[in-house]
Design an enzyme around this catalytic site. Structure first.
Site, PDB file in Angstrom:
ATOM      1  N   TYR A 138       0.836  -1.198   0.000  1.00 26.35           N
ATOM      2  CA  TYR A 138       0.000   0.000   0.000  1.00 26.35           C
ATOM      3  C   TYR A 138       0.879   1.259   0.000  1.00 26.35           C
ATOM      4  CZ  TYR A 138      -3.775   3.176   1.473  1.00 26.35           C
ATOM      5  OH  TYR A 138      -4.679   4.209   1.562  1.00 26.35           O
ATOM      6  N   SER A 139       1.620   1.418  -1.088  1.00 27.68           N
ATOM      7  CA  SER A 139       2.474   2.591  -1.274  1.00 27.68           C
ATOM      8  C   SER A 139       2.812   2.671  -2.758  1.00 27.68           C
ATOM      9  CB  SER A 139       3.749   2.496  -0.423  1.00 27.68           C
ATOM     10  OG  SER A 139       4.449   1.286  -0.695  1.00 27.68           O
ATOM     11  N   LEU A 174      15.389  -2.448   9.951  1.00 28.51           N
ATOM     12  CA  LEU A 174      14.168  -2.017  10.627  1.00 28.51           C
ATOM     13  C   LEU A 174      13.256  -1.350   9.611  1.00 28.51           C
ATOM     14  CD1 LEU A 174      12.415  -1.291  13.150  1.00 28.51           C
ATOM     15  CD2 LEU A 174      13.771   0.824  13.312  1.00 28.51           C
ATOM     16  N   CYS A 178       5.501  -1.116   8.763  1.00 28.29           N
ATOM     17  CA  CYS A 178       5.791  -2.242   7.862  1.00 28.29           C
ATOM     18  C   CYS A 178       4.592  -2.744   7.080  1.00 28.29           C
ATOM     19  CB  CYS A 178       6.403  -3.397   8.654  1.00 28.29           C
ATOM     20  SG  CYS A 178       5.279  -4.169   9.845  1.00 28.29           S
ATOM     21  N   TRP A 180       1.648  -4.781   5.732  1.00 28.35           N
ATOM     22  CA  TRP A 180       1.337  -6.204   5.818  1.00 28.35           C
ATOM     23  C   TRP A 180       2.580  -7.074   5.566  1.00 28.35           C
ATOM     24  CZ3 TRP A 180      -2.136  -2.703   3.624  1.00 28.35           C
ATOM     25  CH2 TRP A 180      -3.373  -2.587   4.293  1.00 28.35           C
ATOM     26  N   THR A 199       4.433  -1.832  13.308  1.00 27.29           N
ATOM     27  CA  THR A 199       3.195  -1.202  12.857  1.00 27.29           C
ATOM     28  C   THR A 199       2.327  -0.911  14.072  1.00 27.29           C
ATOM     29  OG1 THR A 199       1.200  -1.466  11.506  1.00 27.29           O
ATOM     30  CG2 THR A 199       2.117  -3.457  12.477  1.00 27.29           C
ATOM     31  N   SER A 201      -1.044  -0.871  13.519  1.00 25.42           N
ATOM     32  CA  SER A 201      -2.311  -1.458  13.089  1.00 25.42           C
ATOM     33  C   SER A 201      -2.397  -2.913  13.527  1.00 25.42           C
ATOM     34  CB  SER A 201      -2.444  -1.364  11.565  1.00 25.42           C
ATOM     35  OG  SER A 201      -3.434  -2.240  11.086  1.00 25.42           O
ATOM     36  N   GLN A 204      -2.831  -5.202  10.446  1.00 27.02           N
ATOM     37  CA  GLN A 204      -1.584  -5.397   9.720  1.00 27.02           C
ATOM     38  C   GLN A 204      -0.658  -6.341  10.486  1.00 27.02           C
ATOM     39  OE1 GLN A 204      -0.001  -1.481   8.917  1.00 27.02           O
ATOM     40  NE2 GLN A 204      -1.106  -1.344   6.980  1.00 27.02           N
ATOM     41  N   CYS A 366      -6.838  11.338  -5.384  1.00 24.05           N
ATOM     42  CA  CYS A 366      -5.388  11.344  -5.187  1.00 24.05           C
ATOM     43  C   CYS A 366      -4.650  11.135  -6.509  1.00 24.05           C
ATOM     44  CB  CYS A 366      -4.987  10.272  -4.180  1.00 24.05           C
ATOM     45  SG  CYS A 366      -5.318  10.726  -2.473  1.00 24.05           S
TER      46      CYS A 366
END
Length: 408
Positions: A138-139, A174, A178, A180, A199, A201, A204, A366
């Site tokens: 997701y990026s 590191l 991160c 998923w 993370t 989340s 995630q 976006c």
């Protein structure tokens, strides 16, 4: 009614200024055309008089909220809908209006940051799986040649990052934010790194942990439900992809200082993040930032590239490679928006109508913003400041003359 004359005047002005292929249909059947056309590309159906304040002050925030709240429905190709929305806002909101470029700051605590992250990412893993690639990256992807499918471009992005920072077998890495787990899994499996991914989340964390187990990489990767400020130790390499937007502009020097503290003396880090195109680090124009903060990314703040680099230096880091991937993110978002539309009916079963509308307009909006330089995205490779120049590469050739990978 008062708004009837105002609406007619506004539509006449828009027709004269922009001649847009759009039609407004009121709940009583009255129609207003924003241009001269045989058939409208976009038709806005107004459900009731409560929509009028939004339409008569059509910032992106107001238009988006009217759609999200179901006060208007829209027919037409989604990219055309976004084009019309921007045109309406641009032609109505005057230059210098408070919605043009707003500077807002939020209080960022560990508790508020965790709440904001979970609001955005813990919709459900199934929801994201509908429109992301199979690795759930997701990026911004990296389209090396421009003709790659999304899954290939996402793996190329990860490899591009890991090659830029010269990850070697046995390195500790590191990954701050991160997701998923796609980057740490790739770093361990293909580059031989020993990784920690953090993370905030829960969703995630759960899926990334399972994916690491399924890949048989538990001896090389640890996934943590942890704030980056609580991480201890030092690492050969640090990556942060799509995370520093949540830090807050005022907190950036402290953020980069923490990255420095976690980096070994000869270590290399990369920050991959979205930036404002406004030199004063104002949020996206015409009310877009207000909509995103309200419905998508609470407390998000975008710095201009100059502020990011200055903050990096104040945090004790030296930037030595900077790459603009704005074109790549516009293309990535178009993939996501198209995939979202393709799986619309499945998405409606996973989220309520309001959440569905938020994500539908957000992804397409976006894509427009990155295409038109309203926002940008940069990969910044850095290291601890003050080191000798002899330790810097002569050129970027090492990024492209890649050594044979350990494995796919």
């Amino acid at each position: 009614m008062f708004w009837e004359k105002k609406l007619a005047h506004w539509v006449d002005e828009m027709r004269a200024k922009a001649n847009l292929p759009a039609r407004l249909v009121l709940w009583d059947g009255h129609q207003y055309d924003f241009g001269n056309f045989a058939t409208p590309q976009v038709t806005m159906h107004v459900k009731g008089a409560s929509a009028m304040p939004y339409l008569l002050s059509p910032s992106l925030d107001n238009l988006g909220e009217a759609y999200v709240k179901g006060k208007i429905d829209i027919e037409g190709k989604l990219s055309d809908v976004i084009d019309i929305g921007y045109a309406l806002a641009r032609s109505t909101i005057t230059t210098g209006h408070k919605l043009d470029r707003v500077l807002r700051y939020f209080t960022h605590t560990k508790a508020s940051d965790k709440k904001a992250i979970q609001y955005h990412y813990d919709v459900s893993n199934e929801f994201y799986q509908l429109w992301l690639d199979q690795n759930m990256v997701y990026s911004c992807a990296y389209f090396e040649n421009g003709d790659e499918d999304l899954a290939t471009a996402q793996l190329k992005k990860i490899d591009h990052i890991l090659t830029k920072i010269q990850v070697q077998p046995g390195h500790t890495l590191l990954d701050i934010g991160c997701g998923w787990g796609a980057l740490v899994i790739r770093a361990a499996k293909k580059f031989g790194a020993k990784c920690v991914g953090v993370t905030l989340s829960q969703n995630q964390f759960d899926l990334a942990t399972q994916r690491v187990k399924d890949a048989g990489l538990e001896g090389q990767i640890e996934i943590r439900l942890q704030d980056y400020r609580d991480v201890q130790g030092q690492f050969d390499r640090i990556t942060s992809v799509g995370m520093f937007e949540h830090v807050g502009r005022k907190n950036l020097p402290e953020y980069f200082s923490r990255v420095r503290a976690l980096l070994k003396d000869d270590g290399v880090a990369m920050n991959h993040g979205i930036t404002s195109s406004d030199a004063d680090s104002g949020e996206t124009s015409l009310g877009g930032g207000e909509f995103i903060d309200k419905y998508v990314f609470p407390d998000g703040e975008l710095p201009h590239l100059s502020l990011a680099i200055e903050s990096m230096q104040r945090g004790g880091l030296e930037a030595f490679d900077i790459e603009n991937l704005r074109k790549h993110y516009a293309h990535t978002l178009n993939f996501w928006a198209e995939s979202f539309e393709k799986h619309a009916e499945e998405a409606r079963k996973l989220v309520d109508d309001e959440k569905f509308r938020i994500w539908r307009v957000y992804l397409a909006g976006c894509a427009y913003a990155f295409t038109n330089d309203d926002v940008a995205i940069y990969q910044i490779v850095c290291r601890k400041a003050g080191r000798t120049a002899d330790t810097l590469p002569w050129s970027r050739r090492y990024i492209y003359d890649r050594a044979a990978p350990l494995g796919e």
